[in-house]
Design an enzyme around this catalytic site. Sequence first.
Site, PDB file in Angstrom:
ATOM      1  N   HIS A  13       0.859  -1.195   0.000  1.00 39.47           N
ATOM      2  CA  HIS A  13       0.000   0.000   0.000  1.00 39.47           C
ATOM      3  C   HIS A  13       0.891   1.239   0.000  1.00 39.47           C
ATOM      4  O   HIS A  13       1.478   1.587   1.019  1.00 39.47           O
ATOM      5  CB  HIS A  13      -0.898   0.012   1.243  1.00 39.47           C
ATOM      6  CG  HIS A  13      -1.795   1.221   1.349  1.00 39.47           C
ATOM      7  ND1 HIS A  13      -3.119   1.126   1.692  1.00 39.47           N
ATOM      8  CD2 HIS A  13      -1.565   2.550   1.178  1.00 39.47           C
ATOM      9  CE1 HIS A  13      -3.665   2.328   1.717  1.00 39.47           C
ATOM     10  NE2 HIS A  13      -2.723   3.222   1.418  1.00 39.47           N
ATOM     11  N   HIS A  15       1.370   5.448  -1.817  1.00 40.18           N
ATOM     12  CA  HIS A  15       0.929   6.533  -2.695  1.00 40.18           C
ATOM     13  C   HIS A  15       2.166   7.121  -3.364  1.00 40.18           C
ATOM     14  O   HIS A  15       3.071   7.605  -2.669  1.00 40.18           O
ATOM     15  CB  HIS A  15       0.232   7.632  -1.881  1.00 40.18           C
ATOM     16  CG  HIS A  15      -0.980   7.128  -1.153  1.00 40.18           C
ATOM     17  ND1 HIS A  15      -2.243   7.189  -1.684  1.00 40.18           N
ATOM     18  CD2 HIS A  15      -1.101   6.510   0.057  1.00 40.18           C
ATOM     19  CE1 HIS A  15      -3.092   6.637  -0.819  1.00 40.18           C
ATOM     20  NE2 HIS A  15      -2.428   6.217   0.238  1.00 40.18           N
ATOM     21  N   LEU A  16       2.192   7.053  -4.690  1.00 40.23           N
ATOM     22  CA  LEU A  16       3.345   7.599  -5.421  1.00 40.23           C
ATOM     23  C   LEU A  16       3.037   8.969  -6.024  1.00 40.23           C
ATOM     24  O   LEU A  16       3.945   9.655  -6.475  1.00 40.23           O
ATOM     25  CB  LEU A  16       3.772   6.623  -6.527  1.00 40.23           C
ATOM     26  CG  LEU A  16       4.258   5.245  -6.047  1.00 40.23           C
ATOM     27  CD1 LEU A  16       4.580   4.343  -7.240  1.00 40.23           C
ATOM     28  CD2 LEU A  16       5.483   5.365  -5.134  1.00 40.23           C
ATOM     29  N   ARG A  17       1.741   9.352  -6.047  1.00 46.32           N
ATOM     30  CA  ARG A  17       1.304  10.596  -6.708  1.00 46.32           C
ATOM     31  C   ARG A  17       1.663  10.554  -8.195  1.00 46.32           C
ATOM     32  O   ARG A  17       1.810   9.481  -8.757  1.00 46.32           O
ATOM     33  CB  ARG A  17       1.893  11.842  -6.026  1.00 46.32           C
ATOM     34  CG  ARG A  17       1.748  11.877  -4.501  1.00 46.32           C
ATOM     35  CD  ARG A  17       0.332  11.822  -4.004  1.00 46.32           C
ATOM     36  NE  ARG A  17       0.277  12.089  -2.569  1.00 46.32           N
ATOM     37  CZ  ARG A  17      -0.674  11.610  -1.768  1.00 46.32           C
ATOM     38  NH1 ARG A  17      -1.638  10.815  -2.246  1.00 46.32           N
ATOM     39  NH2 ARG A  17      -0.659  11.915  -0.488  1.00 46.32           N
ATOM     40  N   ASN A  41      -5.573   7.104  -5.858  1.00 45.62           N
ATOM     41  CA  ASN A  41      -6.290   8.342  -5.516  1.00 45.62           C
ATOM     42  C   ASN A  41      -5.589   9.578  -6.051  1.00 45.62           C
ATOM     43  O   ASN A  41      -5.254  10.499  -5.324  1.00 45.62           O
ATOM     44  CB  ASN A  41      -6.526   8.451  -3.996  1.00 45.62           C
ATOM     45  CG  ASN A  41      -5.246   8.507  -3.178  1.00 45.62           C
ATOM     46  OD1 ASN A  41      -4.215   8.002  -3.584  1.00 45.62           O
ATOM     47  ND2 ASN A  41      -5.317   9.139  -2.018  1.00 45.62           N
ATOM     48  N   LYS A  98      -9.966  -0.433  -5.190  1.00 44.12           N
ATOM     49  CA  LYS A  98      -9.897   0.208  -3.882  1.00 44.12           C
ATOM     50  C   LYS A  98     -11.191   0.922  -3.561  1.00 44.12           C
ATOM     51  O   LYS A  98     -11.676   1.725  -4.350  1.00 44.12           O
ATOM     52  CB  LYS A  98      -8.732   1.212  -3.918  1.00 44.12           C
ATOM     53  CG  LYS A  98      -8.590   2.074  -2.689  1.00 44.12           C
ATOM     54  CD  LYS A  98      -7.913   1.325  -1.579  1.00 44.12           C
ATOM     55  CE  LYS A  98      -7.949   2.113  -0.291  1.00 44.12           C
ATOM     56  NZ  LYS A  98      -6.633   2.341   0.247  1.00 44.12           N
ATOM     57  N   HIS A 135     -10.220   1.456   2.352  1.00 49.17           N
ATOM     58  CA  HIS A 135      -9.974   2.479   3.369  1.00 49.17           C
ATOM     59  C   HIS A 135     -11.145   2.345   4.332  1.00 49.17           C
ATOM     60  O   HIS A 135     -12.252   2.801   4.039  1.00 49.17           O
ATOM     61  CB  HIS A 135      -9.893   3.886   2.767  1.00 49.17           C
ATOM     62  CG  HIS A 135      -9.637   4.915   3.827  1.00 49.17           C
ATOM     63  ND1 HIS A 135      -8.413   5.495   4.014  1.00 49.17           N
ATOM     64  CD2 HIS A 135     -10.441   5.398   4.817  1.00 49.17           C
ATOM     65  CE1 HIS A 135      -8.479   6.314   5.063  1.00 49.17           C
ATOM     66  NE2 HIS A 135      -9.702   6.272   5.560  1.00 49.17           N
ATOM     67  N   HIS A 173      -4.179  -0.296   6.220  1.00 49.31           N
ATOM     68  CA  HIS A 173      -3.657   0.573   7.284  1.00 49.31           C
ATOM     69  C   HIS A 173      -4.519   0.534   8.544  1.00 49.31           C
ATOM     70  O   HIS A 173      -5.108   1.532   8.949  1.00 49.31           O
ATOM     71  CB  HIS A 173      -3.446   2.012   6.804  1.00 49.31           C
ATOM     72  CG  HIS A 173      -4.575   2.670   6.029  1.00 49.31           C
ATOM     73  ND1 HIS A 173      -5.886   2.550   6.378  1.00 49.31           N
ATOM     74  CD2 HIS A 173      -4.555   3.478   4.933  1.00 49.31           C
ATOM     75  CE1 HIS A 173      -6.621   3.255   5.544  1.00 49.31           C
ATOM     76  NE2 HIS A 173      -5.832   3.823   4.653  1.00 49.31           N
ATOM     77  N   LEU A 218      -4.630   9.523   8.039  1.00 50.72           N
ATOM     78  CA  LEU A 218      -5.909   8.844   8.209  1.00 50.72           C
ATOM     79  C   LEU A 218      -5.769   7.371   7.858  1.00 50.72           C
ATOM     80  O   LEU A 218      -5.064   7.073   6.888  1.00 50.72           O
ATOM     81  CB  LEU A 218      -6.976   9.502   7.325  1.00 50.72           C
ATOM     82  CG  LEU A 218      -7.382  10.907   7.810  1.00 50.72           C
ATOM     83  CD1 LEU A 218      -8.243  11.600   6.775  1.00 50.72           C
ATOM     84  CD2 LEU A 218      -8.109  10.834   9.154  1.00 50.72           C
ATOM     85  N   ASP A 246       1.563   2.828   3.459  1.00 49.48           N
ATOM     86  CA  ASP A 246       0.689   3.990   3.309  1.00 49.48           C
ATOM     87  C   ASP A 246       1.522   5.271   3.255  1.00 49.48           C
ATOM     88  O   ASP A 246       1.067   6.329   3.709  1.00 49.48           O
ATOM     89  CB  ASP A 246      -0.361   4.067   4.426  1.00 49.48           C
ATOM     90  CG  ASP A 246      -1.449   5.087   4.107  1.00 49.48           C
ATOM     91  OD1 ASP A 246      -1.629   5.408   2.918  1.00 49.48           O
ATOM     92  OD2 ASP A 246      -2.093   5.572   5.050  1.00 49.48           O
ATOM     93  N   ALA A 262      -3.737  15.093   5.339  1.00 47.25           N
ATOM     94  CA  ALA A 262      -3.513  13.813   6.025  1.00 47.25           C
ATOM     95  C   ALA A 262      -2.547  12.963   5.209  1.00 47.25           C
ATOM     96  O   ALA A 262      -2.754  12.753   4.018  1.00 47.25           O
ATOM     97  CB  ALA A 262      -4.831  13.072   6.183  1.00 47.25           C
TER      98      ALA A 262
HETATM   99  N1  LIG Z   1      -3.310   7.964   4.727  1.00 45.59           N
HETATM  100  C1  LIG Z   1      -3.460   9.264   4.570  1.00 45.59           C
HETATM  101  O1  LIG Z   1      -3.542   9.979   5.551  1.00 45.59           O
HETATM  102  N2  LIG Z   1      -3.509   9.819   3.350  1.00 45.59           N
HETATM  103  C2  LIG Z   1      -3.521   9.156   2.078  1.00 45.59           C
HETATM  104  C3  LIG Z   1      -4.852   8.553   1.759  1.00 45.59           C
HETATM  105  C4  LIG Z   1      -5.175   7.307   2.523  1.00 45.59           C
HETATM  106  O2  LIG Z   1      -4.499   6.286   2.432  1.00 45.59           O
HETATM  107  O3  LIG Z   1      -6.174   7.294   3.259  1.00 45.59           O
HETATM  108  C5  LIG Z   1      -3.125  10.162   1.002  1.00 45.59           C
HETATM  109  O4  LIG Z   1      -3.338   9.870  -0.184  1.00 45.59           O
HETATM  110  O5  LIG Z   1      -2.593  11.220   1.326  1.00 45.59           O
HETATM  111 ZN   LIG Z   2      -3.164   5.170   1.739  1.00 47.84          ZN
HETATM  112 ZN   LIG Z   3      -6.567   5.208   3.263  1.00 40.11          ZN
END
Ligand SMILES: NC(=O)N[C@@H](CC(=O)O)C(=O)O
Ligand SMILES: [Zn+2]
Ligand SMILES: [Zn+2]
Length: 355
Positions: A13, A15-17, A41, A98, A135, A173, A218, A246, A262
Site C-alpha cells: 500500500h 501513494h506515489l502521486r 487516488n 480500492k 480504506h 492501514h 488517516l 501507506d 492527512a
Molecule cells: N493515509 C493518509 O492519511 N492519506 C492518504 C490517503 C489514505 O491512504 O487514506 C493520502 O493519499 O494522502
Molecule cells: Zn493510503
Molecule cells: Zn486510506
Amino acid sequence: MEKLTLRAPDDWHIHLRDGDALERTVGDAARQFRRAIVMPNLVPPVVDAEDALFYQLRIREQIPAGNPFEPLMVIYLTDNTDAEVIELAHKAGVIAAKLYPAGATTNSDSGVTDINNIYPALEAMQECGMKLLLHGEVTTSDIDIFDREQVFIEKILSRVVEDFPALRIVLEHITTANAAEFVGKARDGVAATITAHHLLYNRNHMLVGGIRPHYYCLPILKRGYHQSALIEAATSGNPKFFLGTDSAPHAQDRKENACGCAGCYTAFSAIELYAEAFERAGKLDRLEAFASEYGPDFYGLPRNDGTITLVREPWQIPASLPMGDAQLVPLAAGETLNWRLVDSEQPTADKKDSE
Ligand SMILES: NC(=O)N[C@@H](CC(=O)O)C(=O)O
Ligand SMILES: [Zn+2]
Ligand SMILES: [Zn+2]
C-alpha cells in the site's frame, strides 16, 4: 557489525502521486521495495484499465536504471464502477480495486457513497479474483473520527465479508485493536496491512506538547492501547497481517498549514522504520515474514528472490527532501534510527542488461 538480511520486501500500500513527484516517490520506493501496490487516488482518480496502464507507464519512466521495481496497479471504485470495468481491468493486469468511502481521506471525493452501489462490481471481483482493498472508515459527521474504523467494521466490512464469501479483502492501514481482532478472527481471505507509523506512534506523539502535523494521517493515530494491539498483530506471525506503508507525501506547506493534509511520508526509510518497531517489540526475527512473505502469499504471487541488508548503524532521517519544486518532510525527520538499509542484491535480469 550486526547485520540483518531479509528476502526482498514489498509494499502492499503506497501513494506515489504523479507528475514531478514521481522521481522522488518512485526512487525511494524502489530503493526499499521490489514491488508496490500503487494507490489510485490521483486527481482525477485512476478508475479503469486505461488509466491504470498509463499511470503505470509514467511510474516506470522514473524507476532508476537497473532497478527491478515493479508497480502493481489498482483501480478506484466509484458509484459508477460496473462489472465490465472490473473485467477489463482484470484482463489488463490490474490486481485490485480500492474502496474509498466518499470523503473519507485525501482525494476521496469521487469515492463510493453507498456500498450497495458497488455490489455488481464486487460480484465481478469475486468472480475473477480481483482483490478488494478498503480504506475502512465511515464518514458520517455523527461518528467521532477516533471511532470511524470500528464503525466501518461493524456496519460495512462485516456485511461485505459475509455477502461475498470468496472475495479476497484487505483492510488497509489498520489502526485499532478492534480491526486487529476482527481480521484475526475473520474467514480466510481477509487480511490487513499495517503501517510503520501506526506501530511506532500513538496519538500522544501527535498531540502532546504541541500539535505535530507530520504525524497526522488517516485513519488517525489512536490510543497507546491500540498501538500495542497493532504491534502484537504485526509481530504475531499471523499471515493475515503484512506490510503496507501507506507512505503518502504532501508538500511541507500543505502539512504545516491551518488545514493540514492527512498523510505521512515514510517511503524514504520504510524498512528501517519497521525494523525499529520490530526491534522494540523484541521480534526482529518476525520482520521478514511480515515484510516479504505474507503479502505475496495473500496475493498469490511468488515471494521475491533477492535480498536486502540492513546494518545496525545509527543514522539520522533528514529534515526535508526535495520533491519536484516542493519540499517534503519525511516522517520522523531528524530522528535517529538504529538500522540502516545498505544495499540490494542486483537481480540476474539486470546483470544481463549491463553486459
Ligand atoms: N493515509 C493518509 O492519511 N492519506 C492518504 C490517503 C489514505 O491512504 O487514506 C493520502 O493519499 O494522502
Ligand atoms: Zn493510503
Ligand atoms: Zn486510506
